[in-house]
Design a protein around this motif. Structure first.
Motif, PDB file in Angstrom:
ATOM      1  N   THR A  29       0.874  -1.143  -0.060  1.00  0.00           N
ATOM      2  CA  THR A  29       0.159  -0.009  -0.067  1.00  0.00           C
ATOM      3  C   THR A  29       0.822   1.336   0.046  1.00  0.00           C
ATOM      4  OG1 THR A  29      -0.127   0.017   2.400  1.00  0.00           O
ATOM      5  CG2 THR A  29      -1.888  -1.256   1.297  1.00  0.00           C
ATOM      6  N   ALA A  30       0.265   2.450  -0.314  1.00  0.00           N
ATOM      7  CA  ALA A  30       0.983   3.570  -0.222  1.00  0.00           C
ATOM      8  C   ALA A  30       0.240   4.824   0.112  1.00  0.00           C
ATOM      9  CB  ALA A  30       1.713   3.733  -1.710  1.00  0.00           C
ATOM     10  N   PRO A  31       0.535   5.872   0.637  1.00  0.00           N
ATOM     11  CA  PRO A  31      -0.049   7.123   0.674  1.00  0.00           C
ATOM     12  C   PRO A  31      -0.248   8.023  -0.532  1.00  0.00           C
ATOM     13  CG  PRO A  31       1.957   7.500   1.669  1.00  0.00           C
ATOM     14  CD  PRO A  31       1.803   5.878   1.146  1.00  0.00           C
ATOM     15  N   LEU A  32      -0.844   8.882  -0.649  1.00  0.00           N
ATOM     16  CA  LEU A  32      -0.999   9.384  -1.857  1.00  0.00           C
ATOM     17  C   LEU A  32       0.015  10.643  -2.035  1.00  0.00           C
ATOM     18  CD1 LEU A  32      -4.876  10.303  -1.907  1.00  0.00           C
ATOM     19  CD2 LEU A  32      -3.645   8.829  -3.410  1.00  0.00           C
ATOM     20  N   ALA A  33       0.475  11.010  -0.832  1.00  0.00           N
ATOM     21  CA  ALA A  33       1.788  12.026  -0.979  1.00  0.00           C
ATOM     22  C   ALA A  33       2.927  11.458  -1.586  1.00  0.00           C
ATOM     23  CB  ALA A  33       2.034  12.558   0.413  1.00  0.00           C
ATOM     24  N   ALA A  34       3.620  12.017  -2.702  1.00  0.00           N
ATOM     25  CA  ALA A  34       4.722  11.534  -3.480  1.00  0.00           C
ATOM     26  C   ALA A  34       5.746  11.156  -2.414  1.00  0.00           C
ATOM     27  CB  ALA A  34       4.992  12.574  -4.461  1.00  0.00           C
ATOM     28  N   GLU A  35       6.278  11.772  -1.337  1.00  0.00           N
ATOM     29  CA  GLU A  35       7.009  11.811  -0.385  1.00  0.00           C
ATOM     30  C   GLU A  35       6.674  10.783   0.664  1.00  0.00           C
ATOM     31  OE1 GLU A  35       4.808  15.041   1.224  1.00  0.00           O
ATOM     32  OE2 GLU A  35       5.623  14.626  -0.699  1.00  0.00           O
ATOM     33  N   GLY A  36       5.640  10.204   0.783  1.00  0.00           N
ATOM     34  CA  GLY A  36       4.996   9.131   1.713  1.00  0.00           C
ATOM     35  C   GLY A  36       5.874   7.998   1.422  1.00  0.00           C
ATOM     36  N   HIS A  37       5.642   7.106   2.521  1.00  0.00           N
ATOM     37  CA  HIS A  37       6.428   5.996   2.849  1.00  0.00           C
ATOM     38  C   HIS A  37       5.415   4.791   2.014  1.00  0.00           C
ATOM     39  CE1 HIS A  37       8.671   8.045   5.618  1.00  0.00           C
ATOM     40  NE2 HIS A  37       9.603   7.307   5.298  1.00  0.00           N
TER      41      HIS A  37
ATOM     42  N   ARG B 102      -6.185   1.903  -1.812  1.00  0.00           N
ATOM     43  CA  ARG B 102      -5.208   1.025  -2.870  1.00  0.00           C
ATOM     44  C   ARG B 102      -4.562  -0.133  -2.221  1.00  0.00           C
ATOM     45  NH1 ARG B 102      -1.557   5.098  -5.664  1.00  0.00           N
ATOM     46  NH2 ARG B 102      -1.196   5.510  -3.533  1.00  0.00           N
ATOM     47  N   ILE B 103      -4.633  -1.085  -2.728  1.00  0.00           N
ATOM     48  CA  ILE B 103      -3.818  -2.227  -2.112  1.00  0.00           C
ATOM     49  C   ILE B 103      -3.410  -3.265  -3.273  1.00  0.00           C
ATOM     50  CG2 ILE B 103      -6.128  -3.676  -1.574  1.00  0.00           C
ATOM     51  CD1 ILE B 103      -4.471  -4.516   1.118  1.00  0.00           C
ATOM     52  N   THR B 104      -2.360  -4.124  -3.113  1.00  0.00           N
ATOM     53  CA  THR B 104      -1.793  -4.943  -4.287  1.00  0.00           C
ATOM     54  C   THR B 104      -1.529  -6.294  -3.144  1.00  0.00           C
ATOM     55  OG1 THR B 104      -1.275  -3.328  -5.709  1.00  0.00           O
ATOM     56  CG2 THR B 104      -0.408  -5.495  -5.784  1.00  0.00           C
ATOM     57  N   PHE B 105      -1.642  -7.344  -3.255  1.00  0.00           N
ATOM     58  CA  PHE B 105      -1.223  -8.725  -2.836  1.00  0.00           C
ATOM     59  C   PHE B 105      -0.496  -9.334  -3.744  1.00  0.00           C
ATOM     60  CE2 PHE B 105      -5.574  -7.699  -1.159  1.00  0.00           C
ATOM     61  CZ  PHE B 105      -5.429  -7.725   0.250  1.00  0.00           C
ATOM     62  N   MET B 106       0.549  -9.951  -3.328  1.00  0.00           N
ATOM     63  CA  MET B 106       1.286 -10.583  -4.391  1.00  0.00           C
ATOM     64  C   MET B 106       1.674 -12.173  -3.690  1.00  0.00           C
ATOM     65  SD  MET B 106       5.033 -10.278  -5.917  1.00  0.00           S
ATOM     66  CE  MET B 106       6.310 -10.398  -4.543  1.00  0.00           C
ATOM     67  N   PHE B 107       1.707 -13.159  -4.280  1.00  0.00           N
ATOM     68  CA  PHE B 107       2.053 -14.407  -3.945  1.00  0.00           C
ATOM     69  C   PHE B 107       2.888 -14.744  -5.081  1.00  0.00           C
ATOM     70  CE2 PHE B 107      -2.339 -13.535  -2.624  1.00  0.00           C
ATOM     71  CZ  PHE B 107      -2.525 -14.357  -1.535  1.00  0.00           C
ATOM     72  N   CYS B 108       4.071 -15.671  -4.679  1.00  0.00           N
ATOM     73  CA  CYS B 108       4.817 -16.247  -5.135  1.00  0.00           C
ATOM     74  C   CYS B 108       5.047 -17.653  -5.391  1.00  0.00           C
ATOM     75  CB  CYS B 108       6.406 -15.752  -4.973  1.00  0.00           C
ATOM     76  SG  CYS B 108       6.470 -13.801  -5.268  1.00  0.00           S
ATOM     77  N   ALA B 109       5.122 -18.628  -6.328  1.00  0.00           N
ATOM     78  CA  ALA B 109       5.628 -19.894  -5.948  1.00  0.00           C
ATOM     79  C   ALA B 109       7.069 -20.118  -5.489  1.00  0.00           C
ATOM     80  CB  ALA B 109       5.197 -20.399  -7.218  1.00  0.00           C
TER      81      ALA B 109
ATOM     82  N   LEU C  17      -5.202   2.547   3.541  1.00  0.00           N
ATOM     83  CA  LEU C  17      -6.457   2.153   2.834  1.00  0.00           C
ATOM     84  C   LEU C  17      -7.451   3.195   3.374  1.00  0.00           C
ATOM     85  CD1 LEU C  17      -6.747  -1.679   3.607  1.00  0.00           C
ATOM     86  CD2 LEU C  17      -5.956  -0.355   1.664  1.00  0.00           C
ATOM     87  N   LEU C  18      -7.500   3.783   4.604  1.00  0.00           N
ATOM     88  CA  LEU C  18      -8.160   4.837   5.008  1.00  0.00           C
ATOM     89  C   LEU C  18      -8.175   5.980   3.933  1.00  0.00           C
ATOM     90  CD1 LEU C  18     -10.471   5.341   7.248  1.00  0.00           C
ATOM     91  CD2 LEU C  18      -8.761   6.102   8.692  1.00  0.00           C
ATOM     92  N   GLU C  19      -7.011   6.426   3.478  1.00  0.00           N
ATOM     93  CA  GLU C  19      -6.773   7.500   2.787  1.00  0.00           C
ATOM     94  C   GLU C  19      -7.261   7.355   1.353  1.00  0.00           C
ATOM     95  OE1 GLU C  19      -3.256  10.906   1.990  1.00  0.00           O
ATOM     96  OE2 GLU C  19      -2.844   8.451   1.487  1.00  0.00           O
ATOM     97  N   ASN C  20      -6.698   6.155   0.816  1.00  0.00           N
ATOM     98  CA  ASN C  20      -7.037   5.938  -0.672  1.00  0.00           C
ATOM     99  C   ASN C  20      -7.514   4.730  -1.166  1.00  0.00           C
ATOM    100  OD1 ASN C  20      -4.735   4.193  -1.265  1.00  0.00           O
ATOM    101  ND2 ASN C  20      -3.701   6.262  -0.672  1.00  0.00           N
TER     102      ASN C  20
END
Length: 186
Positions: free
Chosen positions: A26-34, A74-81, A69-72
């Motif tokens: 996940t990420a915040p909307l701010a470009a400098e956000g973590h 957006r979420i991505t999940f990744m699964f690797c074999a 999630l509260l701010e925007n």
């Protein structure tokens, strides 16, 4: 090679159920956000439908996912074999946090084996699924789950966990409020 789908297919669900670890970004909307990228384990991920997933989130040192999630949403999940045929599966979605005080907690939490340190459930409505080759992902042998979180939670106790959440889980690294912060205001 890679393919894109608008929903989770049965083969994707089977692949997800076989994995012992997944990653949440996940990420915040701010470009400098973590940007936050967290590995997750245990038997904590569920495919609820072909367009909805959830995972049981335990108390940790931060609560970035909930804040983002509260701010925007957006979420991505990744699964690797890490064993068997190579594969990477990504789920793109809009997510939200469900707390024990929320009306849909009982229904959602019944899908999981709740633990003392269960903090919240993260739910995501999936709008895109992507597979890719995974040819460069190394092979690993699964040895088991770590018991550190369980022992830590037991040493804190219920009251200690609540105090810890108040100290560490109400805002993100960037100062964004989490769902817990909003819940504690009420």
């Amino acid at each position: 090679m890679g393919k894109i789908y608008s929903s989770i297919q049965q083969a994707h669900t089977e692949f997800i159920e076989h994995q012992k670890m997944f990653f949440v970004a996940t990420a915040p909307l701010a470009a400098e956000g973590h940007i936050n990228l967290s590995p997750k384990g245990k038997d904590s991920f569920r495919v609820l439908s072909d367009t909805q997933v959830a995972y049981m989130d335990i108390v940790g040192s931060g609560n970035e996912t909930s804040a983002h999630l509260l701010e925007n949403g957006r979420i991505t999940f990744m699964f690797c074999a890490f064993d068997g045929p190579p594969n990477i599966l990504r789920l793109y979605g809009k997510g939200y946090t469900v707390l024990p005080s929320d009306t849909n907690w009982d229904e959602l939490s019944s899908s999981f084996k709740l633990q003392m340190d269960t903090r919240q459930i993260i739910v995501a409505d999936i709008y895109k699924v992507q597979t890719s080759c995974g040819f460069s992902v190394p092979l690993y042998d699964y040895l088991g789950e770590r018991d550190h979180a369980k022992k830590w939670a037991e040493s804190k106790g219920i009251d200690g966990l609540e105090k810890y959440k108040l100290e560490k889980n109400l805002v993100s690294l960037d100062g964004l409020p989490t769902a817990l912060k909003l819940n504690y205001k009420n």
